[in-house]
Design a protein around this motif. Structure first.
Motif, short mmCIF file in Angstrom:
data_model
loop_
_atom_site.label_atom_id
_atom_site.label_comp_id
_atom_site.label_asym_id
_atom_site.label_seq_id
_atom_site.Cartn_x
_atom_site.Cartn_y
_atom_site.Cartn_z
N GLN A 142 0.77 -1.23 -0.04
CA GLN A 142 -0.02 0.20 -0.05
C GLN A 142 0.84 1.47 0.06
N VAL A 143 0.66 2.18 -0.85
CA VAL A 143 1.31 3.62 -0.94
C VAL A 143 0.37 4.63 -0.15
N VAL A 144 1.16 4.94 0.79
CA VAL A 144 0.53 6.04 1.72
C VAL A 144 1.10 7.29 1.75
N GLY A 145 0.56 8.22 2.33
CA GLY A 145 1.14 9.62 2.89
C GLY A 145 0.94 9.37 4.22
N ILE A 146 2.11 9.98 5.02
CA ILE A 146 2.52 9.92 6.41
C ILE A 146 2.91 11.34 7.04
N LYS A 147 2.07 11.83 7.94
CA LYS A 147 2.49 13.00 8.44
C LYS A 147 3.05 12.71 9.75
N GLY A 148 4.13 12.94 10.21
CA GLY A 148 4.60 12.62 11.63
C GLY A 148 6.20 13.30 11.71
N HIS A 149 7.15 12.85 12.76
CA HIS A 149 8.16 13.35 13.06
C HIS A 149 9.03 12.06 13.28
#
Length: 622
Positions: free
Chosen positions: A299-306
């Motif tokens: 699965q290709v996803v976008g992740i916001k985080g640090h």
């Protein structure tokens, strides 16, 4: 052992309703048949799929049926070890009794009574059939099969009614009784115009030549396309390298991977970014801050985080979708647009019909006890009473998993069997229905008479007399029927995703529809087969028309036949803030299998008038 059995059930995603009683019985099964807990749970999964149980809950009331399956497995194992040993069953007794009855009958000279097949002959038998080399013709007349003995036919199992349907009465169609002497025929005035989107391999193409470089490029291009689409939507910033230590929040795009063998879990999940942004490095994901998610390998996803340490990306927000494009397919750049070049127009196709009527059925098209193709015959009889503009048949047609095919008990070649049975029936149906009827054929990797590769080229039917009424699609394939965009894929991606998915539900108690979620993954990923690595037995060829797997824009109808229980779902996809509509909707249909074991299965019937508000869909048991 009971604790081990419980742990195996929970590991496979099942819950126990009457835990103590079920574990006692399962413990007894393991002792009686010398089974390991893992094997017992695997057998339960097979039983669960075959019975099409609604929820992943193990109930005490299902234990008797499960025991019967275990006993059958033991018998099959004994017969396999000792081929000369015959295990007698009720079928042998019925056969002996039937033979005795035949011997006891008196022979009376006179006009013989009509057989059942003569009384209830096919509607389209009025068209003279072509000479056939069918070796089963005598068997079809003399043998009454379990499928022929069934009592209920054409029962509506599910219905979604957004249009008045005059044909449905008390949940059953007025044409359910196929023994009526008078048949009401309402042939459509306009035929269905078809435009096939050419994007897959051609018949006779070479395959099994893909290289490691091709597989790498296919995955890398998926990540890059996904990232470009998210940035182009204006909702997200440029992706950054998630493997670099940073105290500030970043946005990264990558592919979900597992750090080893086995299923995904919250401790083994990794994010692999593109070569452009991170050199293809992988970083571990921390999901503790996410209230809900659904992941699967590939699965290709976008992740916001640090990533404060450089070793673990702490996710704070998940973006698992691509906003539907505001640009139509016809306005796409030439590099991304596939020519709509195979156009089949009706003789009076200048006027587009206001309603598109479709019947959808997926193979197998014959029961496991014979190769008479009775379910297909019954389906075509039903279609002659309904007069659909379009009949969509999805493989397997000559099923390589059929017992007689696997054992080599057929005197014809697979191509000859396909021509003499499937194509002959289809041509007879079209000859009876006239020039307004259209048939779409889509192969399966289980078809013994076709190339074992995915994506798969279409059937070659150029030699047929009525080829202008038959459209052969690639697998997967996309086509337009009266401007209704339809996508089809016969590989059981829903079942494969179901076995690999890891999810967490919202804590607020919001109900989650698992089947809708699995189908939505296909559209969110804009790919007919986003799972990587592919399931065992899927011959994925990354060098053979990789664009065939891509879904440029969301179709109106998505057909995904599966061994999972039949359904019709309306999928809602997040839209963009720039468009007039906040969501894009798609109808996903799993028609089920037309034949199941020695009995009949299900198919779908659809009437579509350009929108979900003007649509009828039914799942009908044959």
């Amino acid at each position: 052992m009971e604790e081990e059995i419980k742990a195996e059930f929970l590991k496979s995603g099942f819950t126990l309703q009457d835990e103590e009683e079920i574990l006692k019985k399962c413990h007894t099964f393991c002792l009686n048949y010398s089974l390991q807990p893992s094997y017992l749970v695997s057998s339960w999964e097979v039983y669960y799929l075959n019975r099409q149980l609604d929820e992943p809950v193990v109930k005490d009331e299902d234990m008797d049926g499960f025991l019967g399956q275990l006993q059958n497995e033991q018998v099959e194992a004994v017969v396999k070890k000792e081929p000369s040993l015959h295990m007698y069953s009720y079928k042998d007794v019925d056969m002996i009794l039937d033979a005795e009855d035949e011997d006891m009958k008196e022979v009376i000279v006179g006009t013989p009574p009509p057989t059942k097949s003569e009384i209830y002959s096919d509607v389209y038998d009025s068209v003279p059939p072509k000479p056939s080399r069918n070796i089963y013709s005598s068997e079809r007349k003399s043998k009454e099969t379990p499928f022929g003995k069934r009592s209920n036919t054409f029962v509506v199992k599910f219905s979604m009614d957004n249009l008045p349907m005059t044909e449905t009465v008390n949940g059953k169609h007025d044409h359910e009784n196929l023994e009526d002497d008078i048949i009401k025929r309402n042939q459509p005035h306009n035929s269905c115009s078809l435009v096939v989107q050419k994007s897959g391999p051609e018949p006779g193409c070479r395959f099994m030549y893909d290289r490691t470089e091709d597989r790498f490029n296919a995955l890398e291009n998926r990540i890059k396309r996904h990232a470009d689409a998210l940035v182009a939507s204006g909702l997200f910033e440029e992706p950054m390298d998630p493997s670099v230590a940073s105290q500030r929040s970043i946005f990264a795009v990558g592919m979900i991977c597992c750090d080893g063998e086995g299923h995904l879990n919250d401790k083994s999940i990794l994010l692999q970014s593109s070569v452009e942004h991170s050199g293809g490095q992988r970083v571990r994901l921390d999901l503790n801050k996410l209230s809900h998610f659904s992941f699967f390998p590939g699965q290709v996803v976008g992740i916001k985080g640090h990533n404060p340490s450089g070793h673990c990306l702490i996710a704070s927000e998940l973006v698992d979708f691509v906003p539907p494009s505001l640009v139509a397919d016809t306005n796409l750049p030439p590099a991304k647009k596939q020519a709509l070049d195979v156009e089949i127009q009706a003789t009076n196709g200048s006027c587009t019909p206001t309603e598109t009527s479709v019947i959808i059925a997926a193979g197998p098209f014959t029961t496991t006890d014979n190769l008479l193709f009775e379910p297909l015959n019954e389906l075509l009889k039903y279609a002659t009473r309904k007069w659909p503009q379009l009949l969509i048949l999805l493989g397997p047609f000559i099923d390589s998993e059929h017992p007689q095919i696997k054992k080599g008990m057929v005197d014809l070649s697979f191509d000859e069997l396909f021509e003499s049975e499937i194509l002959r029936m289809v041509q007879d149906y079209l000859a009876y229905m006239g020039s307004n009827a259209r048939v779409v054929l889509i192969p399966s990797i289980r078809d013994a008479n076709h190339d074992f590769v995915f994506p798969q080229p279409p059937f070659d039917v150029d030699s047929l007399d009525l080829k202008h009424q038959i459209a052969c699609l690639t697998n997967p394939g996309i086509f337009y029927a009266d401007e209704v965009k339809i996508g089809c894929c016969t590989v059981d991606i829903l079942k494969h995703l179901s076995g690999e998915e890891m999810s967490r539900h919202p804590m607020d108690g919001t109900p989650s529809d698992r089947l809708s979620r699995l189908a939505t993954h296909i559209l969110n990923q804009r790919n007919f087969y986003p799972l990587h690595p592919p399931a065992e037995g899927v011959p994925l060829d990354s060098s053979l028309a990789p664009e065939a797997l891509q879904i440029a824009s969301v179709p109106d109808l998505l057909i995904l036949p599966s061994d999972i229980k039949y359904f019709v779902k309306v999928l809602s996809l997040p839209g963009t803030t720039e468009g007039e509509e906040k969501t894009k909707k798609c109808v996903c249909i799993n028609p089920g299998r037309l034949a199941k074991g020695e009995g009949g299965g299900t198919f779908a019937e659809l009437k579509y008038q350009g929108s979900l508000d003007k649509m009828n869909a039914s799942i009908i048991a044959i």
